[in-house]
Design a protein around this motif. Structure first.
Motif, short mmCIF file in Angstrom:
data_model
loop_
_atom_site.label_atom_id
_atom_site.label_comp_id
_atom_site.label_asym_id
_atom_site.label_seq_id
_atom_site.Cartn_x
_atom_site.Cartn_y
_atom_site.Cartn_z
N VAL A 93 19.33 8.00 -2.85
CA VAL A 93 18.16 8.05 -3.72
C VAL A 93 18.11 9.37 -4.47
O VAL A 93 17.71 9.43 -5.63
N ARG A 94 18.55 10.44 -3.82
CA ARG A 94 18.54 11.76 -4.46
C ARG A 94 19.39 11.77 -5.72
O ARG A 94 19.07 12.45 -6.68
N SER A 95 20.44 10.98 -5.72
CA SER A 95 21.29 10.93 -6.90
C SER A 95 20.52 10.38 -8.10
O SER A 95 20.93 10.57 -9.24
N ARG A 96 19.40 9.71 -7.86
CA ARG A 96 18.54 9.23 -8.95
C ARG A 96 17.45 10.22 -9.28
O ARG A 96 16.52 9.92 -10.03
N GLY A 97 17.53 11.41 -8.71
CA GLY A 97 16.58 12.47 -9.04
C GLY A 97 15.41 12.62 -8.08
O GLY A 97 14.56 13.48 -8.28
N GLU A 98 15.32 11.78 -7.05
CA GLU A 98 14.24 11.91 -6.07
C GLU A 98 14.62 12.93 -5.01
O GLU A 98 15.80 13.13 -4.74
N PRO A 99 13.64 13.58 -4.38
CA PRO A 99 13.96 14.55 -3.32
C PRO A 99 14.54 13.84 -2.09
O PRO A 99 14.24 12.68 -1.83
N VAL A 100 15.36 14.56 -1.32
CA VAL A 100 15.96 13.99 -0.11
C VAL A 100 14.86 13.61 0.87
O VAL A 100 14.84 12.50 1.40
N ILE A 101 13.95 14.51 1.13
CA ILE A 101 12.81 14.21 2.00
C ILE A 101 11.58 14.13 1.10
O ILE A 101 11.19 15.12 0.49
N PRO A 102 10.99 12.93 1.01
CA PRO A 102 9.85 12.78 0.10
C PRO A 102 8.65 13.59 0.57
O PRO A 102 8.35 13.60 1.76
N PRO A 103 7.98 14.26 -0.36
CA PRO A 103 6.77 14.98 0.04
C PRO A 103 5.69 13.98 0.43
O PRO A 103 5.62 12.89 -0.14
N PRO A 104 4.86 14.32 1.39
CA PRO A 104 3.79 13.39 1.80
C PRO A 104 2.88 13.06 0.62
O PRO A 104 2.55 13.93 -0.18
N ASN A 105 2.49 11.81 0.53
CA ASN A 105 1.60 11.41 -0.55
C ASN A 105 0.21 11.04 -0.04
O ASN A 105 -0.63 10.60 -0.79
N GLY A 106 0.00 11.17 1.27
CA GLY A 106 -1.32 10.93 1.82
C GLY A 106 -1.63 9.48 2.12
O GLY A 106 -2.72 9.18 2.59
N GLY A 107 -0.73 8.59 1.86
CA GLY A 107 -1.01 7.18 2.14
C GLY A 107 -1.90 6.57 1.07
O GLY A 107 -2.34 7.22 0.14
N ASP A 108 -2.16 5.29 1.22
CA ASP A 108 -2.92 4.56 0.21
C ASP A 108 -4.43 4.68 0.39
O ASP A 108 -5.18 4.46 -0.54
N GLU A 109 -4.88 5.01 1.59
CA GLU A 109 -6.31 5.07 1.88
C GLU A 109 -6.69 6.46 2.37
O GLU A 109 -5.87 7.17 2.92
N ARG A 110 -7.96 6.80 2.16
CA ARG A 110 -8.48 8.10 2.60
C ARG A 110 -9.30 7.92 3.87
O ARG A 110 -10.10 7.00 3.97
N LEU A 111 -9.08 8.81 4.84
CA LEU A 111 -9.90 8.87 6.05
C LEU A 111 -10.55 10.25 6.04
O LEU A 111 -9.88 11.27 6.19
N THR A 112 -11.86 10.27 5.86
CA THR A 112 -12.57 11.54 5.68
C THR A 112 -13.16 12.05 6.99
O THR A 112 -13.31 11.31 7.96
N VAL A 113 -13.50 13.31 6.96
CA VAL A 113 -14.18 13.95 8.09
C VAL A 113 -15.46 13.17 8.40
O VAL A 113 -15.78 12.90 9.56
N ARG A 114 -16.19 12.77 7.36
CA ARG A 114 -17.44 12.03 7.53
C ARG A 114 -17.20 10.74 8.32
O ARG A 114 -17.93 10.43 9.26
N HIS A 115 -16.15 10.00 7.97
CA HIS A 115 -15.92 8.72 8.64
C HIS A 115 -15.39 8.91 10.06
O HIS A 115 -15.79 8.17 10.97
N ILE A 116 -14.53 9.88 10.27
CA ILE A 116 -14.06 10.16 11.63
C ILE A 116 -15.26 10.50 12.53
O ILE A 116 -15.38 9.96 13.64
N ALA A 117 -16.16 11.35 12.04
CA ALA A 117 -17.35 11.71 12.81
C ALA A 117 -18.25 10.50 13.05
O ALA A 117 -18.80 10.34 14.14
N LYS A 118 -18.37 9.64 12.05
CA LYS A 118 -19.19 8.43 12.21
C LYS A 118 -18.64 7.55 13.33
O LYS A 118 -19.39 7.07 14.17
#
Length: 132
Positions: A93-118
């Motif tokens: 994949v790197r040969s196509r210009g992408e990094p060898v180890i992809p940087p984290p993108n945080g996933g598709d959904e957000r889990l907030t401090v507010r919801h964890i506490a709830k």
């Protein structure tokens, strides 16, 4: 200036900002996302969930941590056997210009401090809403 945190949110924020993590306590608000903002992804989730369990007990096992984080470059248990093949694929994949180890993108959904506490306060998992 950060928004005021409830007592449970402050306890979550303290764990979210332990020395090896990306944000300081003063940077945490109720809307801070575990993965997108605090950069807790991959196998760091395991340490975070363990620390949360130490503080809050069994309720934290109700939270689907992996769903709310980027696990693309994480290998657990027997999955480690796939690491050489994954690295080979990443080099291709790197040969196509992408990094060898992809940087984290945080996933598709957000889990907030507010919801964890709830979840901790109510004692059971519930799906986040648009206001959490």
């Amino acid at each position: 200036m950060s928004a005021a945190l409830t007592e449970t949110e402050a306890r979550v924020a303290t764990i979210m900002t332990s020395p090896q993590r990306a944000l300081g306590f003063d940077e945490i608000t109720p809307d801070t996302s575990m993965s997108h903002d605090a950069r807790i992804d991959g196998i760091d989730i395991d340490d975070f969930a363990h620390d949360m369990h130490q503080e809050f007990g069994e309720i934290v096992h109700e939270i689907p941590w992996l769903r709310f984080s980027d696990q693309r470059a994480s290998f657990r248990g027997c999955g480690c056997l796939m690491l050489p093949f994954w690295l080979l694929w990443r080099l291709i994949v790197r040969s196509r210009g992408e990094p060898v180890i992809p940087p984290p993108n945080g996933g598709d959904e957000r889990l907030t401090v507010r919801h964890i506490a709830k979840v901790i306060d109510q004692g059971f998992w519930s799906e986040p809403t648009d206001t959490e």
